[in-house]
Design an enzyme around this catalytic site. Structure first.
Site, PDB file in Angstrom:
ATOM      1  N   CYS A   2      -7.620 -21.187 -17.712  1.00 22.70           N
ATOM      2  CA  CYS A   2      -6.285 -21.764 -17.558  1.00 22.70           C
ATOM      3  C   CYS A   2      -6.021 -22.629 -18.783  1.00 22.70           C
ATOM      4  O   CYS A   2      -6.918 -22.890 -19.571  1.00 22.70           O
ATOM      5  CB  CYS A   2      -6.218 -22.654 -16.327  1.00 22.70           C
ATOM      6  SG  CYS A   2      -6.686 -21.805 -14.812  1.00 22.70           S
ATOM      7  N   ARG A  28      -3.438 -18.439 -22.215  1.00 29.98           N
ATOM      8  CA  ARG A  28      -4.653 -18.715 -21.446  1.00 29.98           C
ATOM      9  C   ARG A  28      -4.478 -18.390 -19.958  1.00 29.98           C
ATOM     10  O   ARG A  28      -5.444 -18.424 -19.187  1.00 29.98           O
ATOM     11  CB  ARG A  28      -5.046 -20.181 -21.583  1.00 29.98           C
ATOM     12  CG  ARG A  28      -5.440 -20.582 -22.984  1.00 29.98           C
ATOM     13  CD  ARG A  28      -5.894 -22.016 -23.005  1.00 29.98           C
ATOM     14  NE  ARG A  28      -7.069 -22.213 -22.199  1.00 29.98           N
ATOM     15  CZ  ARG A  28      -8.317 -22.058 -22.607  1.00 29.98           C
ATOM     16  NH1 ARG A  28      -8.550 -21.703 -23.858  1.00 29.98           N
ATOM     17  NH2 ARG A  28      -9.330 -22.242 -21.803  1.00 29.98           N
ATOM     18  N   TRP A  75      -4.496 -19.251 -14.484  1.00 30.32           N
ATOM     19  CA  TRP A  75      -5.031 -17.889 -14.351  1.00 30.32           C
ATOM     20  C   TRP A  75      -5.925 -17.945 -13.129  1.00 30.32           C
ATOM     21  O   TRP A  75      -7.024 -18.481 -13.178  1.00 30.32           O
ATOM     22  CB  TRP A  75      -5.829 -17.524 -15.611  1.00 30.32           C
ATOM     23  CG  TRP A  75      -6.384 -16.140 -15.592  1.00 30.32           C
ATOM     24  CD1 TRP A  75      -7.654 -15.769 -15.302  1.00 30.32           C
ATOM     25  CD2 TRP A  75      -5.694 -14.936 -15.928  1.00 30.32           C
ATOM     26  NE1 TRP A  75      -7.791 -14.417 -15.418  1.00 30.32           N
ATOM     27  CE2 TRP A  75      -6.609 -13.872 -15.797  1.00 30.32           C
ATOM     28  CE3 TRP A  75      -4.382 -14.653 -16.314  1.00 30.32           C
ATOM     29  CZ2 TRP A  75      -6.258 -12.553 -16.051  1.00 30.32           C
ATOM     30  CZ3 TRP A  75      -4.047 -13.331 -16.563  1.00 30.32           C
ATOM     31  CH2 TRP A  75      -4.979 -12.299 -16.436  1.00 30.32           C
ATOM     32  N   ASN A 101      -9.493 -26.626 -15.500  1.00 33.22           N
ATOM     33  CA  ASN A 101      -9.779 -25.300 -16.037  1.00 33.22           C
ATOM     34  C   ASN A 101     -11.265 -25.071 -15.854  1.00 33.22           C
ATOM     35  O   ASN A 101     -12.073 -25.854 -16.379  1.00 33.22           O
ATOM     36  CB  ASN A 101      -9.400 -25.250 -17.524  1.00 33.22           C
ATOM     37  CG  ASN A 101      -9.915 -23.990 -18.195  1.00 33.22           C
ATOM     38  OD1 ASN A 101     -10.030 -22.943 -17.554  1.00 33.22           O
ATOM     39  ND2 ASN A 101     -10.236 -24.080 -19.474  1.00 33.22           N
ATOM     40  N   GLY A 102     -11.638 -24.038 -15.126  1.00 32.77           N
ATOM     41  CA  GLY A 102     -13.056 -23.769 -14.890  1.00 32.77           C
ATOM     42  C   GLY A 102     -13.279 -23.336 -13.457  1.00 32.77           C
ATOM     43  O   GLY A 102     -12.344 -22.957 -12.753  1.00 32.77           O
ATOM     44  N   GLU A 481     -18.270   4.094 -24.583  1.00 35.02           N
ATOM     45  CA  GLU A 481     -17.440   2.915 -24.819  1.00 35.02           C
ATOM     46  C   GLU A 481     -17.360   2.605 -26.329  1.00 35.02           C
ATOM     47  O   GLU A 481     -16.291   2.256 -26.838  1.00 35.02           O
ATOM     48  CB  GLU A 481     -17.999   1.724 -24.023  1.00 35.02           C
ATOM     49  CG  GLU A 481     -17.288   0.405 -24.228  1.00 35.02           C
ATOM     50  CD  GLU A 481     -15.786   0.408 -23.905  1.00 35.02           C
ATOM     51  OE1 GLU A 481     -15.277   1.387 -23.340  1.00 35.02           O
ATOM     52  OE2 GLU A 481     -15.127  -0.584 -24.262  1.00 35.02           O
ATOM     53  N   LYS A 485     -13.791   2.465 -28.404  1.00 33.28           N
ATOM     54  CA  LYS A 485     -13.338   1.318 -29.212  1.00 33.28           C
ATOM     55  C   LYS A 485     -12.954   1.794 -30.610  1.00 33.28           C
ATOM     56  O   LYS A 485     -11.903   1.431 -31.140  1.00 33.28           O
ATOM     57  CB  LYS A 485     -14.434   0.237 -29.330  1.00 33.28           C
ATOM     58  CG  LYS A 485     -14.737  -0.535 -28.088  1.00 33.28           C
ATOM     59  CD  LYS A 485     -13.676  -1.527 -27.683  1.00 33.28           C
ATOM     60  CE  LYS A 485     -12.642  -0.944 -26.774  1.00 33.28           C
ATOM     61  NZ  LYS A 485     -12.834  -0.826 -25.409  1.00 33.28           N
ATOM     62  N   GLU A 488      -9.712   4.011 -30.549  1.00 33.31           N
ATOM     63  CA  GLU A 488      -8.417   3.443 -30.174  1.00 33.31           C
ATOM     64  C   GLU A 488      -7.885   2.434 -31.169  1.00 33.31           C
ATOM     65  O   GLU A 488      -6.678   2.290 -31.312  1.00 33.31           O
ATOM     66  CB  GLU A 488      -8.423   2.881 -28.752  1.00 33.31           C
ATOM     67  CG  GLU A 488      -9.223   1.639 -28.544  1.00 33.31           C
ATOM     68  CD  GLU A 488      -9.150   1.120 -27.103  1.00 33.31           C
ATOM     69  OE1 GLU A 488      -8.129   1.285 -26.432  1.00 33.31           O
ATOM     70  OE2 GLU A 488     -10.159   0.537 -26.653  1.00 33.31           O
ATOM     71  N   HIS A 504     -26.330  21.269 -27.100  1.00 37.40           N
ATOM     72  CA  HIS A 504     -25.698  22.384 -26.388  1.00 37.40           C
ATOM     73  C   HIS A 504     -24.298  22.663 -26.919  1.00 37.40           C
ATOM     74  O   HIS A 504     -23.438  23.149 -26.185  1.00 37.40           O
ATOM     75  CB  HIS A 504     -25.653  22.076 -24.887  1.00 37.40           C
ATOM     76  CG  HIS A 504     -27.008  21.961 -24.279  1.00 37.40           C
ATOM     77  ND1 HIS A 504     -27.850  23.036 -24.083  1.00 37.40           N
ATOM     78  CD2 HIS A 504     -27.710  20.864 -23.874  1.00 37.40           C
ATOM     79  CE1 HIS A 504     -28.989  22.619 -23.544  1.00 37.40           C
ATOM     80  NE2 HIS A 504     -28.926  21.299 -23.429  1.00 37.40           N
ATOM     81  N   LYS A 604      -1.472  -2.476 -22.965  1.00 39.14           N
ATOM     82  CA  LYS A 604      -2.589  -3.175 -22.323  1.00 39.14           C
ATOM     83  C   LYS A 604      -2.753  -2.720 -20.876  1.00 39.14           C
ATOM     84  O   LYS A 604      -3.853  -2.559 -20.388  1.00 39.14           O
ATOM     85  CB  LYS A 604      -2.340  -4.685 -22.384  1.00 39.14           C
ATOM     86  CG  LYS A 604      -3.495  -5.518 -21.863  1.00 39.14           C
ATOM     87  CD  LYS A 604      -4.738  -5.373 -22.729  1.00 39.14           C
ATOM     88  CE  LYS A 604      -5.951  -6.054 -22.152  1.00 39.14           C
ATOM     89  NZ  LYS A 604      -7.198  -5.575 -22.764  1.00 39.14           N
TER      90      LYS A 604
END
Ligand code: M6R
Length: 609
Positions: A2, A28, A75, A101-102, A481, A485, A488, A504, A604
């Site tokens: 946050c 944030r 958040w 925040n936390g 992955e 990355k 993209e 193969h 996103k």
């Protein structure tokens, strides 16, 4: 994650200053917002769910009176994004306001204790216990100062926090404290500020003081006083001059959000280690009962599912089916039923393909579980049980910190399930738990030691037309992955396969100089993987290996290599092994002159099927 901000002004009203600063902190978190000020010995609060602009339009955040105040952009972690859960939170008498925040890990026990003593809670947040604890501390005789009451309170908290407190009892002060969540102070001759990040006050002052973990600060118009929480000893610290340009500031000095988010991974992993055990246990119970378990997701979240299927199998002896969400309905829509469990994984919680799978599963009475980074998202509303992975907003389109956090949560789930099923010994459990707790540190080491290498390797291969990514076992997911990355954000065509499958077909592509990235943890696949490396080398491939520190055998075979710390167990290996590949993709994009935060043609959150 946050955003917090507050100020004491010599002249004028604090509320518009707080509002403007919260806008600068909106990256944030942005699911709710709130402000509290004090004027003529009274506390005034405005808060609501929704983005800052919307809440301001409906409620006018700027007309709170007073020259002292605090504000919060949220958040959600504990409690849905609703007005009641928005910060600030207050004590029983509405005299103390707190923003935070936390994550307070022991809030449930503290809340119970306070409720037993007659305190009445309004929200579902962990934060509200702080206001009530301060209220209690202030009831002592003789009453302590507000700063001492906050000091006594924070000593009772487990978890992470940066908090700020105002009270009508000492209406000219703000008390802040920090443990593992960021906190900075800004000073100038007309005001004093605090914030989660420097950008919040950068247009107001460039003189900043960084508050360290374990410190408590009293702010007043006289200045700031820092003490250590442990022993109340005074700390003297001079403000530093900050010379960041505003657009750098919002990224905390990083040129792009993606790099900032890659570097946030140790902190995010720490957050995943603070999840409420109750939810992990509940989810493990549902997984245990299911006749079949589908792990459903898209893109990077799907790769987390793929890696998790190895974790569930190896630790808990549970077969799970990782399924790309856009294929789920076609492949399993008719067979999924009341005995099936769908664990949907989605950073945004809004991906259309994932939600479509969930809808079909619900129609067929299957149990839906969710793992997401966005509390209040559709996925949290349709899941029987969900876990919020608490990574904070991820702004770069490429998922980085949310991937490693997903892996950490899934490994914790697999461990719990293993315990429930009696599939691992206590010694093994303890060993894996210790290694899991060390992951943040391991990633810190990789970020510190491998970033330069990533820059060099990116320079060397920047003109490569195509890349291969190969791994065996759980590292297949890491290979997929790493490839996603690179593709993209650097627009380099890339192919990923389980290494054993490369002979193969795909190997026919290889010609001299063809870059092949091998993911090489020292697990049971190591020996066979060396055979696959030899096959590629025999055809002239340039080998880029991600190896464990001291793996001379593979280092000798590779043209280039990244090293990750030794001793990470196989089931946790995707976290450290993907980190250098995130950096490689990032620096490839930079070398090629692309903005890694906003790759072309991508969004996103993909809310269309
Ligand atoms: O929000 P979700 O986790 O459901 O998103 C899934 C994919 O769209 C996402 O992972 C996408 O592949 C990213 N661009 C990967 O970096």
């Amino acid at each position: 994650m946050c955003g917090i901000f507050g100020c004491i002004l010599k002249n004028g009203n604090a509320a518009p200053v707080i509002h403007a600063a919260l806008k600068r902190l909106e990256y944030r978190g942005y699911d709710s917002v709130g402000e509290a000020t004090i004027s003529n010995g009274k506390l005034f609060i405005k808060k609501d769910q929704g983005k800052i602009d919307d809440v301001h339009k409906a409620r006018n955040l700027d007309d709170l009176p007073g020259s002292i105040g605090i504000g919060h952009t949220r958040w959600a972690t504990h409690g849905a994004p609703l007005e009641i859960n928005a910060h600030p939170h207050v004590d029983c008498h509405g005299q103390i306001a707190v923003i935070h925040n936390g994550i307070i890990e022991n809030y449930a026990d503290l809340k119970q204790e306070l409720e037993n003593r007659g305190h009445v809670f309004k929200s579902k947040t962990d934060t509200e216990v702080i206001a009530h604890l301060i209220e209690r501390a202030l009831e002592a005789f003789p009453p302590p100062s507000l700063a001492d009451a906050v000091l006594e309170t924070v000593k009772k908290l487990d978890g992470s926090y940066s908090i700020a407190v105002i009270s009508t009892k000492e209406p000219d002060k703000i008390i802040c404290a920090r443990h593992e969540s960021p906190l900075v102070i800004g000073v100038n001759e007309n005001a004093i500020y605090f914030a989660s990040d420097i950008p919040a006050f950068l247009p107001l002052t460039n003189k900043a003081v960084i508050v360290d973990d374990g410190e408590i600060v009293t702010l007043s118009l006289k200045g700031f006083e820092i003490r250590k929480i442990a022993d109340s000893s005074m700390v003297s610290r001079e403000p530093k001059l900050i010379d960041w340009a505003p657009e750098m500031a919002v990224k905390q000095g990083y040129p792009y959000f993606m790099l900032k988010e890659i570097h946030e991974q140790p902190a995010c992993l720490r957050n995943t280690l603070r999840l409420q055990e109750h939810y992990l246990d509940l989810m493990a119970t549902f997984l245990d009962r299911a006749r079949e378990v589908y792990l459903v997701a898209c893109g990077t979240s799907y790769h987390a599912c793929l890696a998790s299927s190895y974790m569930f199998s190896k630790l808990a002896f549970l077969a799970t089916y990782p399924v790309i969400a856009s294929e789920f309905v076609e492949q399993h829509g008719k067979s999924v039923n009341i005995d099936s469990t769908i664990l949907a994984v989605s950073q945004s919680g809004e991906t259309a393909d994932t939600l479509a799978s969930v809808n079909v599963a619900r129609q067929r009475a299957a149990t839906v579980l969710g793992l997401t980074n966005t509390i209040g998202s559709t996925l949290t509303r349709v899941s029987r049980v969900y876990i919020g992975q608490q990574s904070g907003p991820e702004i770069g389109v490429a998922a980085t910190k949310t991937f490693t956090s997903q892996l950490s949560v899934m490994s914790q789930l697999a461990l719990r399930l293993a315990k429930k099923r009696g599939k691992v010994s206590q010694d093994e459990m303890d060993y894996l738990a210790e290694k899991l707790n060390k992951l943040p540190e391991t990633v810190e080491t990789i970020l510190r030691t491998q970033e330069e290498k990533a820059k060099q390797i990116a320079k060397k291969y920047k003109d490569a037309k195509v890349f291969f990514f190969l791994g065996r076992g759980i590292s297949t997911a890491t290979a997929y992955e790493g490839r996603l990355k690179l593709m993209e954000i650097a627009y380099v065509p890339a192919i990923a396969f389980p290494a054993g499958e490369s002979k193969h077909g795909p190997i026919s592509l290889v010609e001299p100089g063809f870059p092949v990235v091998f993911i090489c943890p020292k697990d049971d696949t190591h020996k066979t993987l060396i055979g696959n490396i030899m096959e590629m080398k025999a055809r002239g491939a340039s080998i880029i290996a991600v190896v464990e520190e001291g793996d001379e055998e593979i280092k000798n075979l590779a043209e280039d290599f990244f090293e990750v710390p030794k001793g990470v167990p196989e089931v946790l290996s995707p976290v450290p092994f993907i980190t250098p590949l995130q950096l490689l993709a990032y620096y490839m994009a930079i070398e090629k002159g692309f903005n890694p935060d906003t790759p072309r043609n991508l969004a996103k959150s993909v809310t269309v099927k």
